[in-house]
Design an enzyme around this catalytic site. Structure first.
Site, PDB file in Angstrom:
ATOM      1  N   HIS A  29      -3.422   4.092  -2.497  1.00  0.00           N
ATOM      2  CA  HIS A  29      -4.401   3.159  -1.917  1.00  0.00           C
ATOM      3  C   HIS A  29      -5.070   3.806  -0.701  1.00  0.00           C
ATOM      4  O   HIS A  29      -6.279   3.667  -0.507  1.00  0.00           O
ATOM      5  CB  HIS A  29      -3.710   1.882  -1.419  1.00  0.00           C
ATOM      6  CG  HIS A  29      -3.029   1.081  -2.480  1.00  0.00           C
ATOM      7  ND1 HIS A  29      -1.666   0.976  -2.567  1.00  0.00           N
ATOM      8  CD2 HIS A  29      -3.539   0.339  -3.485  1.00  0.00           C
ATOM      9  CE1 HIS A  29      -1.349   0.181  -3.584  1.00  0.00           C
ATOM     10  NE2 HIS A  29      -2.472  -0.205  -4.168  1.00  0.00           N
ATOM     11  N   GLN A  60      -3.649 -12.783 -12.653  1.00  0.00           N
ATOM     12  CA  GLN A  60      -3.654 -11.585 -13.495  1.00  0.00           C
ATOM     13  C   GLN A  60      -2.245 -11.213 -13.960  1.00  0.00           C
ATOM     14  O   GLN A  60      -2.057 -10.220 -14.657  1.00  0.00           O
ATOM     15  CB  GLN A  60      -4.344 -10.425 -12.791  1.00  0.00           C
ATOM     16  CG  GLN A  60      -3.581  -9.778 -11.642  1.00  0.00           C
ATOM     17  CD  GLN A  60      -4.375  -8.676 -10.990  1.00  0.00           C
ATOM     18  OE1 GLN A  60      -5.324  -8.943 -10.271  1.00  0.00           O
ATOM     19  NE2 GLN A  60      -4.008  -7.423 -11.230  1.00  0.00           N
ATOM     20  N   ARG A  97       5.169  -0.296  -8.072  1.00  0.00           N
ATOM     21  CA  ARG A  97       6.364  -0.559  -8.896  1.00  0.00           C
ATOM     22  C   ARG A  97       7.456   0.494  -8.713  1.00  0.00           C
ATOM     23  O   ARG A  97       8.610   0.250  -9.072  1.00  0.00           O
ATOM     24  CB  ARG A  97       5.999  -0.588 -10.378  1.00  0.00           C
ATOM     25  CG  ARG A  97       5.348  -1.845 -10.795  1.00  0.00           C
ATOM     26  CD  ARG A  97       4.700  -1.671 -12.137  1.00  0.00           C
ATOM     27  NE  ARG A  97       3.624  -2.642 -12.253  1.00  0.00           N
ATOM     28  CZ  ARG A  97       3.715  -3.788 -12.893  1.00  0.00           C
ATOM     29  NH1 ARG A  97       4.810  -4.100 -13.513  1.00  0.00           N
ATOM     30  NH2 ARG A  97       2.718  -4.622 -12.930  1.00  0.00           N
ATOM     31  N   LEU A 150       0.814  -1.216   0.000  1.00  0.00           N
ATOM     32  CA  LEU A 150       0.000   0.000   0.000  1.00  0.00           C
ATOM     33  C   LEU A 150       0.851   1.271   0.000  1.00  0.00           C
ATOM     34  O   LEU A 150       1.892   1.339   0.644  1.00  0.00           O
ATOM     35  CB  LEU A 150      -0.911   0.010   1.230  1.00  0.00           C
ATOM     36  CG  LEU A 150      -1.880  -1.164   1.375  1.00  0.00           C
ATOM     37  CD1 LEU A 150      -2.795  -0.943   2.589  1.00  0.00           C
ATOM     38  CD2 LEU A 150      -2.715  -1.370   0.121  1.00  0.00           C
ATOM     39  N   HIS A 151       0.375   2.261  -0.751  1.00  0.00           N
ATOM     40  CA  HIS A 151       0.983   3.595  -0.742  1.00  0.00           C
ATOM     41  C   HIS A 151      -0.136   4.616  -0.608  1.00  0.00           C
ATOM     42  O   HIS A 151      -1.316   4.230  -0.493  1.00  0.00           O
ATOM     43  CB  HIS A 151       1.832   3.814  -2.009  1.00  0.00           C
ATOM     44  CG  HIS A 151       1.088   3.492  -3.275  1.00  0.00           C
ATOM     45  ND1 HIS A 151      -0.006   4.209  -3.701  1.00  0.00           N
ATOM     46  CD2 HIS A 151       1.277   2.513  -4.195  1.00  0.00           C
ATOM     47  CE1 HIS A 151      -0.448   3.704  -4.833  1.00  0.00           C
ATOM     48  NE2 HIS A 151       0.301   2.661  -5.152  1.00  0.00           N
ATOM     49  N   ASP A 195      -4.840   2.881 -13.146  1.00  0.00           N
ATOM     50  CA  ASP A 195      -5.166   1.716 -13.984  1.00  0.00           C
ATOM     51  C   ASP A 195      -6.479   2.032 -14.696  1.00  0.00           C
ATOM     52  O   ASP A 195      -7.523   1.445 -14.407  1.00  0.00           O
ATOM     53  CB  ASP A 195      -5.295   0.465 -13.115  1.00  0.00           C
ATOM     54  CG  ASP A 195      -3.956   0.082 -12.518  1.00  0.00           C
ATOM     55  OD1 ASP A 195      -3.052  -0.260 -13.288  1.00  0.00           O
ATOM     56  OD2 ASP A 195      -3.804   0.175 -11.286  1.00  0.00           O
ATOM     57  N   LEU A 221       1.888   7.627  -8.022  1.00  0.00           N
ATOM     58  CA  LEU A 221       2.309   6.618  -7.040  1.00  0.00           C
ATOM     59  C   LEU A 221       1.931   5.229  -7.544  1.00  0.00           C
ATOM     60  O   LEU A 221       0.856   5.024  -8.095  1.00  0.00           O
ATOM     61  CB  LEU A 221       1.661   6.884  -5.680  1.00  0.00           C
ATOM     62  CG  LEU A 221       2.055   8.197  -5.004  1.00  0.00           C
ATOM     63  CD1 LEU A 221       1.531   8.229  -3.573  1.00  0.00           C
ATOM     64  CD2 LEU A 221       3.572   8.396  -4.986  1.00  0.00           C
ATOM     65  N   SER A 222       2.853   4.290  -7.346  1.00  0.00           N
ATOM     66  CA  SER A 222       2.655   2.918  -7.802  1.00  0.00           C
ATOM     67  C   SER A 222       3.561   2.011  -6.974  1.00  0.00           C
ATOM     68  O   SER A 222       4.667   2.420  -6.593  1.00  0.00           O
ATOM     69  CB  SER A 222       3.069   2.820  -9.274  1.00  0.00           C
ATOM     70  OG  SER A 222       3.280   1.475  -9.623  1.00  0.00           O
ATOM     71  N   GLU A 258      -7.629   5.612 -10.712  1.00  0.00           N
ATOM     72  CA  GLU A 258      -7.633   5.913 -12.159  1.00  0.00           C
ATOM     73  C   GLU A 258      -6.282   5.701 -12.837  1.00  0.00           C
ATOM     74  O   GLU A 258      -6.178   5.849 -14.040  1.00  0.00           O
ATOM     75  CB  GLU A 258      -8.098   7.357 -12.395  1.00  0.00           C
ATOM     76  CG  GLU A 258      -9.603   7.495 -12.277  1.00  0.00           C
ATOM     77  CD  GLU A 258     -10.106   8.856 -12.682  1.00  0.00           C
ATOM     78  OE1 GLU A 258      -9.343   9.852 -12.519  1.00  0.00           O
ATOM     79  OE2 GLU A 258     -11.250   8.939 -13.151  1.00  0.00           O
TER      80      GLU A 258
HETATM   81  O1  PAF Z   1      -5.507  -2.723  -9.257  1.00  0.00           O
HETATM   82  C1  PAF Z   1      -5.115  -3.708  -8.587  1.00  0.00           C
HETATM   83  O2  PAF Z   1      -4.348  -3.580  -7.625  1.00  0.00           O
HETATM   84  C2  PAF Z   1      -5.615  -5.101  -8.962  1.00  0.00           C
HETATM   85  O3  PAF Z   1      -5.711  -5.239 -10.339  1.00  0.00           O
HETATM   86  C3  PAF Z   1      -6.933  -5.481  -8.263  1.00  0.00           C
HETATM   87  C4  PAF Z   1      -8.074  -4.596  -8.723  1.00  0.00           C
HETATM   88  C5  PAF Z   1      -6.764  -5.378  -6.759  1.00  0.00           C
HETATM   89  C6  PAF Z   1      -7.300  -6.920  -8.605  1.00  0.00           C
HETATM   90  O4  PAF Z   1      -6.329  -7.806  -8.169  1.00  0.00           O
END
Ligand code: PAF
Length: 305
Positions: free
Chosen positions: A37, A61, A202, A33-34, A160, A199-200, A158
């Site tokens: 989130h 995923q 990664r 988390l950052h 993603d 922020l990410s 947003e």
């Molecule tokens: O955006 C994300 O962190 C992921 O794609 C999610 C929505 C938690 C699904 O695993």
């Protein structure tokens, strides 16, 4: 805050809350988390009576094994951050559940390879063809989280941007057959570092020199938004790609650092179809979506025109 690892326990807590007429906010995350989130969780805490934050690194995923292995797992620190929020946030929610299932708990019958979604044009652009299976994996886990927590509202960042369009399509597909009221999708703005970098999780993988260079992505996109006032769509696209591709800095070892743009598309904000003219997006607005490699790290960002 209460940590829950079992799906049945989450379902029981949700049934109890629903019986009392409480509204439930869901914030799906993969942990690490950052502040981005945390802004989703804070918003959910303000708008709902009970908030469920899921922390689950969803293996199905990831279309790249190395990416899955490298994904940061910081569960203890994540739980502390969430605990701090519920203690201090000015919130309506009285309770926060941190759902931290194992892979077996989420997929008790094994990875559900038989579930195949078709979302049409929104998944056929940008990330879709470049990360085969990614959005299917996202949809499967999000659907499972919806079924388990039956939220009133579901919060997504947003950054993603395409993921939000896919989840909108998922909700449309669920509507005719789902036995509980579907959540309202709440897209939330990107949170940026002071220098503009989105922020990410990664970002933790960037070397100091790459981290210093990365804000040029947002700076270029902001300039593109200004250019959009007087330039054609294709010219703005070309300028962004050329500007980033020709950027050149030197890292701490004296090696050259470059951006390698994977794509920059200017699309309709809802259909996600590329536009040729600004007027093509008159109804929903236009968004620029970019994916760029920098020193082995893939960064994505958006700009609204
Ligand atoms: O955006 C994300 O962190 C992921 O794609 C999610 C929505 C938690 C699904 O695993």
């Amino acid at each position: 805050m209460k940590q829950i690892q079992k799906a049945a326990e989450l379902q029981a807590a949700v049934s109890e809350a629903k019986a009392k007429g409480l509204q439930i906010g869901l914030v799906p995350t993969m942990g690490a988390l950052h502040e981005g989130h945390l802004s989703l969780i804070e918003r959910a805490l303000k708008e709902n009576d009970l908030v469920v934050v899921s922390l689950f690194v969803n293996p199905i995923q990831f279309n790249n094994r190395e990416d899955l292995e490298k994904y940061p797992r910081t569960i203890e620190a994540d739980l502390e951050l969430i605990e701090g929020l519920i203690a201090h946030a000015d919130c309506r929610a009285k309770e926060l559940l941190a759902f931290t299932p194992t892979v077996d708990e989420m997929y008790p019958d094994g990875e559900p390879t038989e579930i195949v979604y078709h979302f049409g044009p929104v998944e056929e652009v940008m990330e879709g063809p470049r990360r085969p299976g990614h959005f299917n994996g996202v949809a499967v886990v999000v659907r499972r989280l919806f079924d388990l927590s039956q939220p009133t509202r579901a919060y997504f960042g947003e950054k993603d941007y395409q993921q939000i369009a896919v989840i909108r399509a998922l909700l449309e597909q669920m509507l005719p057959t789902t036995h509980y009221p579907l959540p309202t999708l709440v897209p939330c703005p990107i949170v940026r570092a002071d220098d503009g970098l989105a922020l990410s999780s990664r970002n933790k993988r960037l070397t100091p020199a790459a981290r210093q260079m990365a804000p040029a992505i947002n700076a270029t996109l902001e300039q593109a938004a200004e250019m959009a006032e007087y330039e054609e769509v294709d010219d703005v696209k070309e300028w962004v790609l050329d500007t980033l591709a020709s950027w050149h800095e030197v890292n701490e070892c004296g090696e050259g650092l470059r951006f390698e743009p994977e794509y920059f598309e200017i699309v309709d904000a809802i259909t996600l179809q590329p536009i040729a003219d600004w007027t093509d997006a008159d109804e929903h607005g236009a968004v620029g979506c970019i994916a760029v490699w920098l020193d082995g790290v893939r960064l994505i960002d958006i700009v609204k025109f």
